[in-house]
Design an enzyme around this catalytic site. Structure first.
Site, PDB file in Angstrom:
ATOM      1  N   GLU A 220       4.655   7.801   7.641  1.00 27.85           N
ATOM      2  CA  GLU A 220       3.845   7.420   6.474  1.00 27.85           C
ATOM      3  C   GLU A 220       4.631   6.470   5.569  1.00 27.85           C
ATOM      4  OE1 GLU A 220       1.094   8.144   7.188  1.00 27.85           O
ATOM      5  OE2 GLU A 220       0.752  10.237   7.710  1.00 27.85           O
TER       6      GLU A 220
ATOM      7  N   HIS B 245      -0.646  12.474  14.188  1.00 24.48           N
ATOM      8  CA  HIS B 245      -0.348  13.383  13.078  1.00 24.48           C
ATOM      9  C   HIS B 245      -1.430  14.470  12.975  1.00 24.48           C
ATOM     10  CE1 HIS B 245       1.882   9.824  10.952  1.00 24.48           C
ATOM     11  NE2 HIS B 245       2.446  10.180  12.070  1.00 24.48           N
TER      12      HIS B 245
ATOM     13  N   GLU C 261      -1.747   8.009  13.242  1.00 23.66           N
ATOM     14  CA  GLU C 261      -2.446   8.939  12.351  1.00 23.66           C
ATOM     15  C   GLU C 261      -3.195   9.988  13.180  1.00 23.66           C
ATOM     16  OE1 GLU C 261      -1.828   9.144   9.294  1.00 23.66           O
ATOM     17  OE2 GLU C 261      -1.105   7.168   8.710  1.00 23.66           O
TER      18      GLU C 261
ATOM     19  N   HIS D 240       4.224   3.078   7.027  1.00 27.29           N
ATOM     20  CA  HIS D 240       2.846   2.607   6.810  1.00 27.29           C
ATOM     21  C   HIS D 240       2.658   2.135   5.358  1.00 27.29           C
ATOM     22  CE1 HIS D 240       1.424   5.608  10.196  1.00 27.29           C
ATOM     23  NE2 HIS D 240       2.295   4.711  10.632  1.00 27.29           N
TER      24      HIS D 240
ATOM     25  N   GLU E  28      -1.427   6.956   1.919  1.00 27.93           N
ATOM     26  CA  GLU E  28      -0.198   7.095   2.714  1.00 27.93           C
ATOM     27  C   GLU E  28       0.987   7.579   1.869  1.00 27.93           C
ATOM     28  OE1 GLU E  28       0.116   6.481   5.950  1.00 27.93           O
ATOM     29  OE2 GLU E  28      -1.249   4.896   6.575  1.00 27.93           O
TER      30      GLU E  28
ATOM     31  N   TYR F 222      -1.000  18.971  13.632  1.00 28.62           N
ATOM     32  CA  TYR F 222      -1.300  20.162  12.838  1.00 28.62           C
ATOM     33  C   TYR F 222      -1.986  21.204  13.702  1.00 28.62           C
ATOM     34  CZ  TYR F 222       0.047  17.345   8.873  1.00 28.62           C
ATOM     35  OH  TYR F 222       0.765  16.564   8.015  1.00 28.62           O
TER      36      TYR F 222
END
Lengths: 159, 319
Positions: B193, B101, B98, B196, B159, B105
């Site tokens: 995701e 991730h 996470e 997860h 998620e 961005y």
């Protein structure tokens, strides 16, 4: 009556799909939690210690459609669960397969429902349908109608 | 006071086979944003109108906030509730990914945007009431003292549901051949995701099995009520973001479809009927390129698939 063979891991998505496919009128949907050969339903067990479907019963039923979830990694490896590979490695069991329906998740991109493509290629049978997770109402309706049609076609070609 | 025995994790003694299966999936799928040639999108980025660029940056800061919540609080809050040590190990991977991730961005931003645009968007993410509200609801459920299974419900909804109002946009751009490298990166996030949500949902179901019928019903009521609350916010968030480019209704169908999938991860039935879940086929195709929906029964899609190279090198096959 032709058979339906399925595998579902402990997450239970494919089991829920099959349960709803067999739901509606007749015996309770929980009948699908294990094999119900009297209804043409056979489950490939999660544990290799448990006995799997009987080849002679599947032959007597006139073949089966296999419903299988996908477990591929990002490269597409390991798409078909080991238990299903073991099942198909048995020539007597493999002989009866007529088609495959695959579960998966579009979020896995190009490997969505890859198990169905792998099995279709390996066994030279059509990939009949793919659905996501435990399937939607639309999926259930399409597969129900589709299987009726498919077995109708299969029987008429064999006759 | 007797000393507690400290136990080293033994991966050769599993209590739950799913832990190893998921660990392998998570680790094989590991990636970093540096692997994706984002700079190839610079040209494409310049073809977007200013309001489209602003929307895109805002959507990505919104996603960054959710990833931040899931990394620094969500996955970690699940650790005290684990049933196996292997589950705890999987959660450490989830928490770290996470962070990857959230970090990705910023890679997109630094490649495509000016510092001012980036700063403006982060300020927007702090001031947008809908975005703040959804993150806050989830954080509230993660608090110590909450029911461990309710924490899992909140985690699966984050998620498998809350990200999708954001994921829609890069899939939309990709379907119009814009920002395609960015879309490749987002697809890697979507894939993670999915694992997860599947895994936390699976552990939720194992927990529910041990409960009596009354407690099961209470959890199910909680889950559907929380989904309704989040959906209310998502609707408003979606309208605020997408009304300007006329995509709100399209995004909402995608929300319904993903809400149903989130509920399926928990073992529950769908909430939204098929009629409101008809996702734009271009978006579905952007999600899973090269994999059309096979419907041999209706004659659509290619039936005797084959052709494409598929990974069948698995040694276990005997034929």
């Amino acid at each position: 009556m032709p058979g339906l063979v399925f595998f579902s891991s402990a997450s239970g998505n494919t089991l829920r799909f099959v349960t709803r496919l067999f739901g509606g009128p007749g015996p309770g949907p929980q009948a699908a939690s294990a094999s119900a050969p009297e209804r043409g339903l056979y489950r490939i067990p999660i544990s290799p210690k448990e006995p799997g479907p009987d080849p002679s019963a599947l032959t007597a039923a006139g073949g089966y459609v296999l419903i299988c979830p996908t477990f591929a990694d990002g490269e597409g490896r390991g798409a078909v669960p080991k238990q299903v590979i073991r099942f198909l490695n048995d020539p007597g069991l493999r002989a009866g397969i007529r088609g495959v329906i695959a579960g998966g998740n579009r979020n896995f991109g190009a490997t969505f429902a890859l198990a169905g493509k792998v099995i279709a290629t390996k066994c030279n049978v059509p990939l009949l349908y793919s659905f996501e997770l435990a399937g939607t109402e639309t999926d259930i309706a399409r597969v129900r109608r589709g299987l009726d049609l498919f077995w109708g076609t299969e029987c008429s070609t064999m006759a | 006071m007797p000393k507690t025995i400290l136990k080293a994790i033994n991966w050769n003694r599993l209590q739950d086979e799913k832990d190893l299966e998921v660990w392998n999936r998570l680790t094989v799928n590991f990636w970093l944003p540096e692997k994706v040639p984002l700079s190839n999108d610079v040209q494409s980025w310049s073809t977007l109108r200013p309001e489209e660029r602003e929307l895109t940056i805002r959507v990505f800061t919104g996603l960054t906030l959710l990833d931040t919540v899931q990394s620094s609080v969500g996955a970690i809050s699940l650790m005290p509730d684990v049933v196996t040590q292997h589950e705890e190990a999987c959660l450490t991977n989830i928490a770290f990914m996470e962070s990857v991730h959230a970090r990705s961005y910023s890679s997109i931003f630094s490649t495509l945007c000016s510092t001012k645009e980036i700063d403006d968007a982060f300020r927007w993410s702090e001031e947008n009431p809908h975005l703040q509200a959804k993150a806050r609801i989830i954080l509230d459920k993660y608090k110590a003292g909450e029911d461990p299974l309710k924490r899992k419900i909140a985690s699966v909804f984050l998620e498998s549901f809350l990200f999708y109002s954001g994921f829609y946009l890069p899939m939309y751009w990709s379907s119009r051949a814009k920002l395609t490298n960015t879309a490749d990166l987002i697809r890697l996030i979507i894939r993670d995701e999915a694992v997860h949500g599947y895994y936390i949902g699976y552990k939720f179901q194992r927990g529910v099995e041990k409960l009596d019928e009354a407690k099961r019903q209470e959890l199910k009521d909680f889950a559907f009520a929380l989904m309704f609350d989040l959906y209310e916010i998502e609707q408003r968030y979606t309208e605020e973001l997408y009304d300007g480019i006329g995509l709100t209704e399209d995004v909402k169908a995608f929300l319904h479809y993903n809400a149903n999938k989130a509920l399926q991860n928990l073992g529950y039935e769908a909430l939204f009927p098929p009629s409101v879940c008809e996702v734009n086929p271009a978006i579905l195709a952007a999600l899973s390129p090269d994999s059309e929906n096979h419907d041999f029964f209706s004659g659509s899609g290619s039936s005797y698939v084959i052709g494409k190279a598929v990974a069948t090198e698995d040694d276990d096959w005997d034929f």
